[in-house]
Scaffold this motif. Structure first.
Motif, short mmCIF file in Angstrom:
data_model
loop_
_atom_site.label_atom_id
_atom_site.label_comp_id
_atom_site.label_asym_id
_atom_site.label_seq_id
_atom_site.Cartn_x
_atom_site.Cartn_y
_atom_site.Cartn_z
N MET A 1 0.96 -1.24 0.17
CA MET A 1 0.05 -0.11 -0.16
C MET A 1 1.01 1.19 0.15
N ASP A 2 0.37 2.33 -0.71
CA ASP A 2 0.87 3.46 -0.28
C ASP A 2 0.64 4.06 1.02
N ALA A 3 1.50 5.23 1.24
CA ALA A 3 1.47 5.67 2.64
C ALA A 3 0.02 6.25 2.99
N VAL A 4 -0.31 6.06 4.08
CA VAL A 4 -1.65 6.52 4.81
C VAL A 4 -1.39 7.30 5.98
N GLN A 5 -2.42 8.09 6.17
CA GLN A 5 -2.40 8.87 7.20
C GLN A 5 -3.59 8.52 8.42
N VAL A 6 -3.13 8.10 9.61
CA VAL A 6 -3.94 7.75 10.63
C VAL A 6 -4.18 9.08 11.65
N THR A 7 -5.42 9.74 11.78
CA THR A 7 -5.49 10.51 12.55
C THR A 7 -6.57 10.26 13.67
N GLY A 8 -6.43 10.84 15.14
CA GLY A 8 -7.18 10.61 15.92
C GLY A 8 -7.07 11.29 17.16
N ARG A 9 -7.84 11.27 18.26
CA ARG A 9 -7.74 12.17 19.57
C ARG A 9 -7.37 10.97 20.58
N LYS A 10 -6.43 11.38 21.16
CA LYS A 10 -6.43 10.57 22.41
C LYS A 10 -7.60 10.60 23.53
N SER A 11 -8.06 9.47 23.78
CA SER A 11 -9.12 9.72 24.99
C SER A 11 -8.40 9.69 26.21
N LEU A 12 -9.13 10.13 27.30
CA LEU A 12 -8.71 10.01 28.69
C LEU A 12 -9.54 8.67 29.25
N ASP A 13 -8.85 8.28 30.32
CA ASP A 13 -9.79 7.11 30.76
C ASP A 13 -11.01 7.75 31.43
N ALA A 14 -12.13 6.79 31.59
CA ALA A 14 -13.45 7.25 32.11
C ALA A 14 -13.32 7.73 33.48
N HIS A 15 -12.49 7.27 34.39
CA HIS A 15 -12.37 7.72 35.80
C HIS A 15 -12.12 9.17 35.66
N ARG A 16 -11.25 9.60 35.15
CA ARG A 16 -10.55 10.89 34.90
C ARG A 16 -11.53 11.78 34.48
N GLU A 17 -12.30 11.45 33.39
CA GLU A 17 -13.33 12.21 32.72
C GLU A 17 -14.25 12.64 33.77
N MET A 18 -14.66 11.55 34.29
CA MET A 18 -15.62 11.95 35.40
C MET A 18 -15.11 12.93 36.64
N LYS A 19 -14.25 12.70 36.87
CA LYS A 19 -13.57 13.48 38.22
C LYS A 19 -13.44 15.15 37.42
N MET A 20 -13.06 15.15 36.28
CA MET A 20 -12.81 16.31 35.63
C MET A 20 -14.23 17.16 35.56
N LYS A 21 -15.35 16.43 35.54
CA LYS A 21 -16.59 17.09 35.39
C LYS A 21 -16.85 17.83 36.64
N PHE A 22 -16.67 17.04 37.58
CA PHE A 22 -17.01 17.42 38.99
C PHE A 22 -15.92 18.61 39.63
N ALA A 23 -14.93 18.56 39.24
CA ALA A 23 -13.66 19.15 39.87
C ALA A 23 -14.08 20.92 39.59
N ASP A 24 -13.57 21.49 40.82
CA ASP A 24 -13.81 23.17 40.70
C ASP A 24 -12.75 23.93 39.68
N TYR A 25 -11.55 23.19 39.59
CA TYR A 25 -10.51 23.93 38.97
C TYR A 25 -9.81 22.74 38.19
N VAL A 26 -9.42 22.79 36.60
CA VAL A 26 -9.02 21.80 36.09
C VAL A 26 -7.88 22.42 35.28
N TYR A 27 -6.50 22.14 35.31
CA TYR A 27 -5.40 22.70 34.63
C TYR A 27 -4.71 21.55 33.87
N ASP A 28 -4.02 21.94 32.84
CA ASP A 28 -3.22 21.07 32.11
C ASP A 28 -1.84 21.82 31.66
N GLN A 29 -1.20 21.22 30.90
CA GLN A 29 0.07 21.75 30.25
C GLN A 29 -0.04 22.75 29.44
N GLU A 30 -1.12 22.67 28.61
CA GLU A 30 -1.41 24.18 27.72
C GLU A 30 -1.74 25.22 28.87
#
Length: 214
Positions: free
Chosen positions: A49-78
């Motif tokens: 096959m010729d070259a292909v490009q695979v794109t996607g978004r890294k998903s967080l674990d479900a436990h972390r996503e739930m905690k982020m919804k209920f957190a008062d403040y959330v910060y990341d590297q950005e």
């Protein structure tokens, strides 16, 4: 994940396996044997096959996503880069009611607790020495109804951080396993003994409790 092909996908079909495979689709042992037989007789089934490009978004674990919804403040590297925050002490000064004193952290509504990757921090955890800002992927500040402050730290995926600095290792237990039952044909009569159908079982005999004599 989306896969974009330069050519017509219909041109990428592999050669079909032997006909009997269709009637034995529920037998993974037969499928493996048939694949091996095909390779030995016809060569490796290969498509270039010729070259292909695979794109996607890294998903967080479900436990972390739930905690982020209920957190008062959330910060990341950005956020750290945009606001030129280089250490945890500067970040802690931004949290209302949280004070940084020489003897530790004090919160106006109660006790301060730390969690590291969904687990309570060890008793001797020292936020000044044990974790650096560049090692943190997300940091959450949550004020539970009963009072206090929970600081939840999620580390970047860096083996050096998880295994060396924090002396931690992720393991995956096998869990409960149901004993497998293996079918063995009965050759008591001439019919089964004289059959010409190949025996494609991957396990011919299994007896975990076999007792041998001297």
């Amino acid at each position: 994940v989306e896969l974009f092909l330069d050519e017509d996908p219909t041109q990428l079909r592999l050669p079909a396996l032997p006909g009997p495979l269709q009637s034995m689709a529920g037998n993974p042992g037969y499928i493996a044997k048939a694949e091996q037989k095909w390779i030995m007789e016809n060569g490796m089934r290969t498509i270039y096959m010729d070259a292909v490009q695979v794109t996607g978004r890294k998903s967080l674990d479900a436990h972390r996503e739930m905690k982020m919804k209920f957190a008062d403040y959330v910060y990341d590297q950005e956020y750290f880069k945009e606001n030129k925050i280089t250490d945890l002490q500067t970040l802690f000064f931004m949290i209302p009611g949280l004070q940084v004193n020489p003897d530790g952290l004090h919160y106006s509504r109660g006790e301060v607790k730390f969690e590291i990757d969904n687990f309570p921090a060890w008793d001797w955890f020292d936020w000044r020495m044990d974790v650096q800002l560049q090692d943190i992927e997300h940091i959450l500040f949550t004020r539970p109804p009963e009072g206090g402050l929970i600081i939840q730290i999620y580390l970047v995926e860096n083996p050096g951080v998880n295994k060396i600095r924090f002396n931690r290792k992720i393991i995956t237990p096998l869990g409960y396993q149901v004993p497998a039952e293996f079918y063995s044909p009965v050759y008591a009569t001439a019919g089964p003994r004289d059959r010409q159908t190949p025996d494609l079982r991957t396990t011919l005999y299994w007896n975990p409790a076999l007792q041998t004599d001297r």
